[in-house]
Design a protein around this motif. Structure first.
Motif, mmCIF file in Angstrom:
data_model
loop_
_atom_site.group_PDB
_atom_site.id
_atom_site.type_symbol
_atom_site.label_atom_id
_atom_site.label_comp_id
_atom_site.label_asym_id
_atom_site.label_seq_id
_atom_site.Cartn_x
_atom_site.Cartn_y
_atom_site.Cartn_z
ATOM 1 N N ARG A 40 -14.427 -6.184 -8.192
ATOM 2 C CA ARG A 40 -15.601 -5.356 -7.874
ATOM 3 C C ARG A 40 -15.632 -4.952 -6.402
ATOM 4 O O ARG A 40 -16.341 -4.013 -6.040
ATOM 5 C CB ARG A 40 -16.886 -6.091 -8.254
ATOM 6 C CG ARG A 40 -17.095 -6.175 -9.759
ATOM 7 C CD ARG A 40 -18.479 -6.641 -10.140
ATOM 8 N NE ARG A 40 -18.785 -7.982 -9.708
ATOM 9 C CZ ARG A 40 -18.560 -9.089 -10.409
ATOM 10 N NH1 ARG A 40 -18.000 -8.999 -11.594
ATOM 11 N NH2 ARG A 40 -18.890 -10.267 -9.947
ATOM 12 N N ALA A 41 -14.903 -5.660 -5.549
ATOM 13 C CA ALA A 41 -14.837 -5.343 -4.115
ATOM 14 C C ALA A 41 -13.379 -5.446 -3.668
ATOM 15 O O ALA A 41 -13.033 -6.286 -2.834
ATOM 16 C CB ALA A 41 -15.725 -6.301 -3.322
ATOM 17 N N PRO A 42 -12.515 -4.617 -4.214
ATOM 18 C CA PRO A 42 -11.073 -4.785 -4.003
ATOM 19 C C PRO A 42 -10.598 -4.629 -2.562
ATOM 20 O O PRO A 42 -9.535 -5.137 -2.216
ATOM 21 C CB PRO A 42 -10.459 -3.710 -4.902
ATOM 22 C CG PRO A 42 -11.527 -2.689 -5.071
ATOM 23 C CD PRO A 42 -12.814 -3.454 -5.036
ATOM 24 N N HIS A 43 -11.356 -3.950 -1.738
ATOM 25 C CA HIS A 43 -10.923 -3.737 -0.358
ATOM 26 C C HIS A 43 -11.627 -4.685 0.619
ATOM 27 O O HIS A 43 -11.534 -4.513 1.832
ATOM 28 C CB HIS A 43 -11.131 -2.281 0.043
ATOM 29 C CG HIS A 43 -10.277 -1.360 -0.765
ATOM 30 N ND1 HIS A 43 -10.747 -0.703 -1.886
ATOM 31 C CD2 HIS A 43 -8.969 -1.034 -0.660
ATOM 32 C CE1 HIS A 43 -9.768 0.000 -2.413
ATOM 33 N NE2 HIS A 43 -8.674 -0.185 -1.696
ATOM 34 N N ALA A 44 -12.301 -5.695 0.100
ATOM 35 C CA ALA A 44 -13.017 -6.643 0.950
ATOM 36 C C ALA A 44 -12.072 -7.583 1.694
ATOM 37 O O ALA A 44 -12.451 -8.171 2.701
ATOM 38 C CB ALA A 44 -14.002 -7.458 0.115
ATOM 39 N N LEU A 93 -4.473 -3.929 -2.514
ATOM 40 C CA LEU A 93 -3.894 -2.954 -1.595
ATOM 41 C C LEU A 93 -2.382 -2.921 -1.765
ATOM 42 O O LEU A 93 -1.744 -3.958 -1.947
ATOM 43 C CB LEU A 93 -4.238 -3.323 -0.148
ATOM 44 C CG LEU A 93 -5.722 -3.412 0.184
ATOM 45 C CD1 LEU A 93 -5.909 -3.904 1.608
ATOM 46 C CD2 LEU A 93 -6.405 -2.074 -0.020
ATOM 47 N N GLU A 94 -1.825 -1.732 -1.689
ATOM 48 C CA GLU A 94 -0.373 -1.588 -1.725
ATOM 49 C C GLU A 94 0.219 -2.189 -0.451
ATOM 50 O O GLU A 94 -0.476 -2.363 0.546
ATOM 51 C CB GLU A 94 0.011 -0.109 -1.846
ATOM 52 C CG GLU A 94 -0.482 0.568 -3.121
ATOM 53 C CD GLU A 94 0.179 0.024 -4.382
ATOM 54 O OE1 GLU A 94 1.290 -0.540 -4.299
ATOM 55 O OE2 GLU A 94 -0.424 0.173 -5.459
ATOM 56 N N ASP A 95 1.519 -2.488 -0.467
ATOM 57 C CA ASP A 95 2.180 -3.097 0.685
ATOM 58 C C ASP A 95 1.920 -2.315 1.965
ATOM 59 O O ASP A 95 1.583 -2.895 2.999
ATOM 60 C CB ASP A 95 3.683 -3.216 0.450
ATOM 61 C CG ASP A 95 4.030 -4.242 -0.620
ATOM 62 O OD1 ASP A 95 3.170 -5.078 -0.958
ATOM 63 O OD2 ASP A 95 5.168 -4.196 -1.122
ATOM 64 N N ALA A 96 2.055 -0.996 1.925
ATOM 65 C CA ALA A 96 1.863 -0.163 3.130
ATOM 66 C C ALA A 96 0.419 -0.259 3.626
ATOM 67 O O ALA A 96 0.166 -0.306 4.843
ATOM 68 C CB ALA A 96 2.222 1.282 2.839
ATOM 69 N N GLN A 97 -0.540 -0.314 2.715
ATOM 70 C CA GLN A 97 -1.948 -0.412 3.113
ATOM 71 C C GLN A 97 -2.236 -1.751 3.773
ATOM 72 O O GLN A 97 -2.986 -1.813 4.741
ATOM 73 C CB GLN A 97 -2.858 -0.259 1.891
ATOM 74 C CG GLN A 97 -2.862 1.132 1.282
ATOM 75 C CD GLN A 97 -3.662 1.139 -0.005
ATOM 76 O OE1 GLN A 97 -3.320 0.437 -0.963
ATOM 77 N NE2 GLN A 97 -4.709 1.934 -0.011
ATOM 78 N N ARG A 98 -1.645 -2.816 3.262
ATOM 79 C CA ARG A 98 -1.865 -4.130 3.878
ATOM 80 C C ARG A 98 -1.277 -4.152 5.274
ATOM 81 O O ARG A 98 -1.847 -4.740 6.182
ATOM 82 C CB ARG A 98 -1.252 -5.244 3.011
ATOM 83 C CG ARG A 98 -2.107 -5.601 1.835
ATOM 84 C CD ARG A 98 -1.657 -6.903 1.192
ATOM 85 N NE ARG A 98 -0.238 -6.940 0.893
ATOM 86 C CZ ARG A 98 0.320 -6.423 -0.195
ATOM 87 N NH1 ARG A 98 -0.405 -5.840 -1.103
ATOM 88 N NH2 ARG A 98 1.617 -6.505 -0.388
ATOM 89 N N GLY A 99 -0.146 -3.481 5.482
ATOM 90 C CA GLY A 99 0.487 -3.430 6.796
ATOM 91 C C GLY A 99 -0.329 -2.659 7.810
ATOM 92 O O GLY A 99 -0.288 -2.943 9.007
ATOM 93 N N GLU A 100 -1.115 -1.693 7.350
ATOM 94 C CA GLU A 100 -1.921 -0.879 8.265
ATOM 95 C C GLU A 100 -3.158 -1.607 8.743
ATOM 96 O O GLU A 100 -3.738 -1.254 9.741
ATOM 97 C CB GLU A 100 -2.353 0.425 7.541
ATOM 98 C CG GLU A 100 -1.199 1.348 7.260
ATOM 99 C CD GLU A 100 -1.618 2.513 6.349
ATOM 100 O OE1 GLU A 100 -2.815 2.629 6.030
ATOM 101 O OE2 GLU A 100 -0.735 3.296 5.968
ATOM 102 N N ARG A 101 -3.604 -2.596 8.006
ATOM 103 C CA ARG A 101 -4.860 -3.275 8.335
ATOM 104 C C ARG A 101 -4.628 -4.412 9.222
ATOM 105 O O ARG A 101 -4.384 -5.122 9.776
ATOM 106 C CB ARG A 101 -5.571 -3.730 7.071
ATOM 107 C CG ARG A 101 -6.039 -2.534 6.281
ATOM 108 C CD ARG A 101 -6.784 -2.920 5.074
ATOM 109 N NE ARG A 101 -8.119 -3.368 5.457
ATOM 110 C CZ ARG A 101 -9.027 -3.805 4.619
ATOM 111 N NH1 ARG A 101 -8.764 -3.856 3.362
ATOM 112 N NH2 ARG A 101 -10.212 -4.195 5.004
#
Length: 101
Positions: A40-44, A93-101
């Protein structure tokens, strides 16, 4: 006094109060609720994790994770003394998205 790991009495594997060591429905219910909440909060968070002490719980927990559709799921084995556990980790999050954060 707190319950032993597994709720069977005897010496504890972990310290803590009853409310910290067990919940109604056990480990599978607790982790299932965590998976559903994370969906329900996947980007938390970059990663959601839970210690899983019962290997018998893994198939149902992995099925629950599959329904939640995370981008990545990892299982890490952990052993200390004669106790074997797993850490179940998942990210939406996809691998690239995790790397950006």
């Amino acid at each position: 006094k707190g319950r032993a790991a597994g709720g069977l009495g005897g010496a504890r594997s972990f310290g803590g109060s009853d409310g910290e060591l067990w919940c109604p429905g056990g480990e599978r219910r607790f982790v299932t609720a965590l998976v559903r909440e994370s969906a329900r909060a996947p980007h938390a968070a970059l990663w959601f994790t839970s210690l899983v002490s019962s290997g018998r719980s893994l198939p149902k927990l992995l099925a629950e994770l599959s329904r939640a559709s995370p981008a990545r799921v990892e299982q890490l084995g952990v052993a200390t003394g004669n106790k074997a556990m797993r850490v179940l980790a998942w990210s939406f999050l996809e691998d690239a998205q995790r790397g950006e954060r």
